[in-house]
Design a protein around this motif. Structure first.
Motif, PDB file in Angstrom:
ATOM      1  N   ASN A   1      11.973   6.582 -13.753  1.00 34.40           N
ATOM      2  CA  ASN A   1      11.445   7.513 -14.902  1.00 34.40           C
ATOM      3  C   ASN A   1      12.557   7.674 -15.713  1.00 34.40           C
ATOM      4  O   ASN A   1      13.468   8.334 -15.593  1.00 34.40           O
ATOM      5  N   ALA A   2      12.498   6.992 -17.083  1.00 29.68           N
ATOM      6  CA  ALA A   2      13.568   7.346 -18.020  1.00 29.68           C
ATOM      7  C   ALA A   2      13.200   8.295 -18.900  1.00 29.68           C
ATOM      8  O   ALA A   2      14.278   8.692 -20.043  1.00 29.68           O
ATOM      9  N   ALA A   3      12.564   9.291 -18.900  1.00 24.67           N
ATOM     10  CA  ALA A   3      12.243  10.168 -19.751  1.00 24.67           C
ATOM     11  C   ALA A   3      13.546  11.301 -19.580  1.00 24.67           C
ATOM     12  O   ALA A   3      14.001  11.774 -18.614  1.00 24.67           O
ATOM     13  N   ASP A   4      13.872  11.714 -20.768  1.00 26.54           N
ATOM     14  CA  ASP A   4      15.190  12.400 -20.843  1.00 26.54           C
ATOM     15  C   ASP A   4      15.066  13.862 -20.023  1.00 26.54           C
ATOM     16  O   ASP A   4      15.806  14.208 -19.211  1.00 26.54           O
TER      17      ASP A   4
ATOM     18  N   GLU B   1       0.840  -1.252   0.039  1.00 25.95           N
ATOM     19  CA  GLU B   1      -0.046  -0.161  -0.078  1.00 25.95           C
ATOM     20  C   GLU B   1       1.005   1.270   0.071  1.00 25.95           C
ATOM     21  O   GLU B   1       0.566   2.080  -0.870  1.00 25.95           O
ATOM     22  N   VAL B   2       1.932   1.213   0.770  1.00 27.38           N
ATOM     23  CA  VAL B   2       2.966   2.277   0.867  1.00 27.38           C
ATOM     24  C   VAL B   2       3.465   2.486  -0.858  1.00 27.38           C
ATOM     25  O   VAL B   2       3.491   3.549  -1.473  1.00 27.38           O
ATOM     26  N   GLY B   3       3.961   1.474  -1.395  1.00 28.74           N
ATOM     27  CA  GLY B   3       4.383   1.426  -2.442  1.00 28.74           C
ATOM     28  C   GLY B   3       3.536   1.962  -3.808  1.00 28.74           C
ATOM     29  O   GLY B   3       3.633   2.940  -4.516  1.00 28.74           O
ATOM     30  N   VAL B   4       2.222   1.656  -3.573  1.00 34.86           N
ATOM     31  CA  VAL B   4       1.192   2.031  -4.571  1.00 34.86           C
ATOM     32  C   VAL B   4       1.006   3.464  -4.241  1.00 34.86           C
ATOM     33  O   VAL B   4       0.606   4.257  -5.317  1.00 34.86           O
ATOM     34  N   ARG B   5       0.683   4.019  -3.051  1.00 35.30           N
ATOM     35  CA  ARG B   5       0.519   5.351  -2.831  1.00 35.30           C
ATOM     36  C   ARG B   5       1.396   6.221  -3.275  1.00 35.30           C
ATOM     37  O   ARG B   5       1.299   7.444  -3.724  1.00 35.30           O
ATOM     38  N   VAL B   6       2.835   5.873  -2.846  1.00 38.16           N
ATOM     39  CA  VAL B   6       4.024   6.558  -3.498  1.00 38.16           C
ATOM     40  C   VAL B   6       4.155   6.758  -4.730  1.00 38.16           C
ATOM     41  O   VAL B   6       4.179   7.820  -5.555  1.00 38.16           O
ATOM     42  N   ALA B   7       3.828   5.626  -5.618  1.00 37.60           N
ATOM     43  CA  ALA B   7       3.884   5.422  -7.101  1.00 37.60           C
ATOM     44  C   ALA B   7       2.963   6.517  -7.491  1.00 37.60           C
ATOM     45  O   ALA B   7       3.231   7.355  -8.452  1.00 37.60           O
ATOM     46  N   SER B   8       1.637   6.212  -7.130  1.00 37.18           N
ATOM     47  CA  SER B   8       0.498   7.138  -7.540  1.00 37.18           C
ATOM     48  C   SER B   8       0.686   8.645  -7.440  1.00 37.18           C
ATOM     49  O   SER B   8       0.407   9.305  -8.132  1.00 37.18           O
ATOM     50  N   ALA B   9       1.067   9.011  -6.360  1.00 41.30           N
ATOM     51  CA  ALA B   9       1.382  10.512  -5.941  1.00 41.30           C
ATOM     52  C   ALA B   9       2.622  11.019  -6.821  1.00 41.30           C
ATOM     53  O   ALA B   9       2.337  11.983  -7.471  1.00 41.30           O
ATOM     54  N   VAL B  10       3.605  10.221  -7.018  1.00 43.92           N
ATOM     55  CA  VAL B  10       4.796  10.623  -7.973  1.00 43.92           C
ATOM     56  C   VAL B  10       4.276  10.627  -9.449  1.00 43.92           C
ATOM     57  O   VAL B  10       4.587  11.849 -10.115  1.00 43.92           O
TER      58      VAL B  10
ATOM     59  N   TRP C   1       6.893   6.721 -15.789  1.00 43.62           N
ATOM     60  CA  TRP C   1       6.694   6.156 -14.731  1.00 43.62           C
ATOM     61  C   TRP C   1       6.784   4.792 -14.860  1.00 43.62           C
ATOM     62  O   TRP C   1       5.872   4.367 -15.146  1.00 43.62           O
ATOM     63  N   ARG C   2       7.672   3.870 -14.344  1.00 40.87           N
ATOM     64  CA  ARG C   2       7.444   2.186 -14.091  1.00 40.87           C
ATOM     65  C   ARG C   2       7.806   1.854 -12.759  1.00 40.87           C
ATOM     66  O   ARG C   2       8.973   2.439 -12.148  1.00 40.87           O
ATOM     67  N   ALA C   3       7.251   0.822 -12.405  1.00 45.07           N
ATOM     68  CA  ALA C   3       8.025   0.195 -10.917  1.00 45.07           C
ATOM     69  C   ALA C   3       8.546  -1.230 -11.403  1.00 45.07           C
ATOM     70  O   ALA C   3       8.245  -1.895 -12.328  1.00 45.07           O
ATOM     71  N   GLY C   4       9.526  -1.412 -10.498  1.00 43.36           N
ATOM     72  CA  GLY C   4      10.317  -2.700 -10.832  1.00 43.36           C
ATOM     73  C   GLY C   4      10.505  -3.407  -9.338  1.00 43.36           C
ATOM     74  O   GLY C   4      10.919  -2.657  -8.730  1.00 43.36           O
ATOM     75  N   ILE C   5      10.641  -4.702  -9.490  1.00 38.72           N
ATOM     76  CA  ILE C   5      11.035  -5.315  -8.215  1.00 38.72           C
ATOM     77  C   ILE C   5      12.428  -5.980  -8.442  1.00 38.72           C
ATOM     78  O   ILE C   5      12.370  -6.882  -9.221  1.00 38.72           O
ATOM     79  N   GLY C   6      13.361  -5.475  -7.612  1.00 37.34           N
ATOM     80  CA  GLY C   6      14.574  -6.200  -7.862  1.00 37.34           C
ATOM     81  C   GLY C   6      15.565  -5.406  -8.625  1.00 37.34           C
ATOM     82  O   GLY C   6      16.690  -5.882  -8.595  1.00 37.34           O
TER      83      GLY C   6
ATOM     84  N   SER D   1      -2.182   2.285 -13.285  1.00 34.88           N
ATOM     85  CA  SER D   1      -2.543   0.897 -13.374  1.00 34.88           C
ATOM     86  C   SER D   1      -1.336  -0.114 -13.544  1.00 34.88           C
ATOM     87  O   SER D   1      -1.127  -1.067 -12.930  1.00 34.88           O
ATOM     88  N   LEU D   2      -0.198   0.363 -14.458  1.00 30.26           N
ATOM     89  CA  LEU D   2       0.954  -0.554 -14.521  1.00 30.26           C
ATOM     90  C   LEU D   2       1.622  -0.757 -13.463  1.00 30.26           C
ATOM     91  O   LEU D   2       2.048  -1.756 -13.015  1.00 30.26           O
ATOM     92  N   ALA D   3       1.885   0.479 -12.541  1.00 26.40           N
ATOM     93  CA  ALA D   3       2.787   0.515 -11.450  1.00 26.40           C
ATOM     94  C   ALA D   3       1.983  -0.437 -10.413  1.00 26.40           C
ATOM     95  O   ALA D   3       2.497  -1.288  -9.670  1.00 26.40           O
ATOM     96  N   GLN D   4       0.634  -0.191 -10.316  1.00 23.38           N
ATOM     97  CA  GLN D   4      -0.160  -1.026  -9.207  1.00 23.38           C
ATOM     98  C   GLN D   4      -0.025  -2.509  -9.393  1.00 23.38           C
ATOM     99  O   GLN D   4       0.216  -3.284  -8.687  1.00 23.38           O
ATOM    100  N   ALA D   5      -0.272  -2.842 -10.651  1.00 27.77           N
ATOM    101  CA  ALA D   5      -0.027  -4.156 -11.039  1.00 27.77           C
ATOM    102  C   ALA D   5       1.319  -4.858 -10.698  1.00 27.77           C
ATOM    103  O   ALA D   5       1.440  -6.110 -10.132  1.00 27.77           O
ATOM    104  N   VAL D   6       2.469  -4.280 -10.686  1.00 26.06           N
ATOM    105  CA  VAL D   6       3.920  -4.700 -10.339  1.00 26.06           C
ATOM    106  C   VAL D   6       3.911  -4.679  -8.741  1.00 26.06           C
ATOM    107  O   VAL D   6       4.124  -5.606  -8.219  1.00 26.06           O
ATOM    108  N   ILE D   7       3.445  -3.619  -8.234  1.00 21.69           N
ATOM    109  CA  ILE D   7       3.666  -3.444  -6.749  1.00 21.69           C
ATOM    110  C   ILE D   7       2.705  -4.331  -5.994  1.00 21.69           C
ATOM    111  O   ILE D   7       3.248  -5.021  -4.962  1.00 21.69           O
ATOM    112  N   ARG D   8       1.632  -4.698  -6.453  1.00 21.80           N
ATOM    113  CA  ARG D   8       0.743  -5.630  -5.910  1.00 21.80           C
ATOM    114  C   ARG D   8       1.354  -7.167  -5.887  1.00 21.80           C
ATOM    115  O   ARG D   8       0.979  -7.968  -5.049  1.00 21.80           O
ATOM    116  N   THR D   9       2.536  -7.369  -6.673  1.00 22.39           N
ATOM    117  CA  THR D   9       3.156  -8.670  -6.409  1.00 22.39           C
ATOM    118  C   THR D   9       4.319  -8.532  -5.656  1.00 22.39           C
ATOM    119  O   THR D   9       5.278  -9.775  -5.379  1.00 22.39           O
ATOM    120  N   TRP D  10       4.694  -7.452  -4.991  1.00 27.59           N
ATOM    121  CA  TRP D  10       5.768  -7.249  -4.127  1.00 27.59           C
ATOM    122  C   TRP D  10       5.785  -7.974  -3.081  1.00 27.59           C
ATOM    123  O   TRP D  10       4.811  -7.799  -2.356  1.00 27.59           O
TER     124      TRP D  10
END
Length: 148
Positions: A106-109, A24-33, A62-67, A87-96
């Motif tokens: 974020n890899a945007a230049d 939940e911390v991960g989801v909230r932080v990712a969503s806010a960012v 913005w993307r989430a990754g584990i490990g 939605s993409l970030a949440q899908a990853v974080i929910r498996t963490w």
């Protein structure tokens, strides 16, 4: 009179509950960012936009990754509302499981100049990433205060 407790069972349940909180911390932080990332307002930029500019690429990168960091290449995607990116970030974080590092990157230049305020005079910068992390953590703290 005595009562026996299964410490392993208690610890297993505690670990499951901790994982829920961490996610939940991960989801909230990712969503806010994602939502704090300014959407392109060329009228506020310090330099003119590229000719083919489309708003929302910073937000959409913005993307989430584990490990591991999920990507180091900018993604050609526009997501001005941020809903798909969240939605993409949440899908990853929910498996963490909380055992490996969680990355939100974020890899945007232009993400660093955007965050440090040298790319735009938009309201969320400079330092919108740190502000978003604090807001995400604050949201979880508010929820935690409601739990008995």
């Amino acid at each position: 009179m005595s009562k026996e407790f299964d410490v392993d069972e208690i610890m297993g349940q505690l670990e499951k509950e901790l994982q829920v909180v961490l996610r939940e911390v991960g989801v909230r932080v990712a969503s806010a960012v994602i939502l704090f990332t300014p959407i392109g307002r060329p009228d506020l930029w310090l330099s003119p936009p590229p000719r083919d500019y489309q708003p929302g690429t910073a937000r959409g990168n913005w993307r989430a990754g584990i490990g591991r960091v999920p990507t180091t290449q900018e993604i050609d995607v526009q997501d001005p509302a941020g809903a798909n990116t969240i939605s993409l970030a949440q899908a990853v974080i929910r498996t963490w499981d909380g055992k490996r590092d969680l990355y939100i990157s974020n890899a945007a230049d232009h993400i660093v100049p955007l965050d440090d305020g040298t790319a735009s005079r938009q309201t969320n910068g400079p330092g919108f990433v740190a502000k978003a992390v604090k807001a995400g953590i604050a949201a979880v703290n508010r929820v935690a205060q409601e739990v008995p």
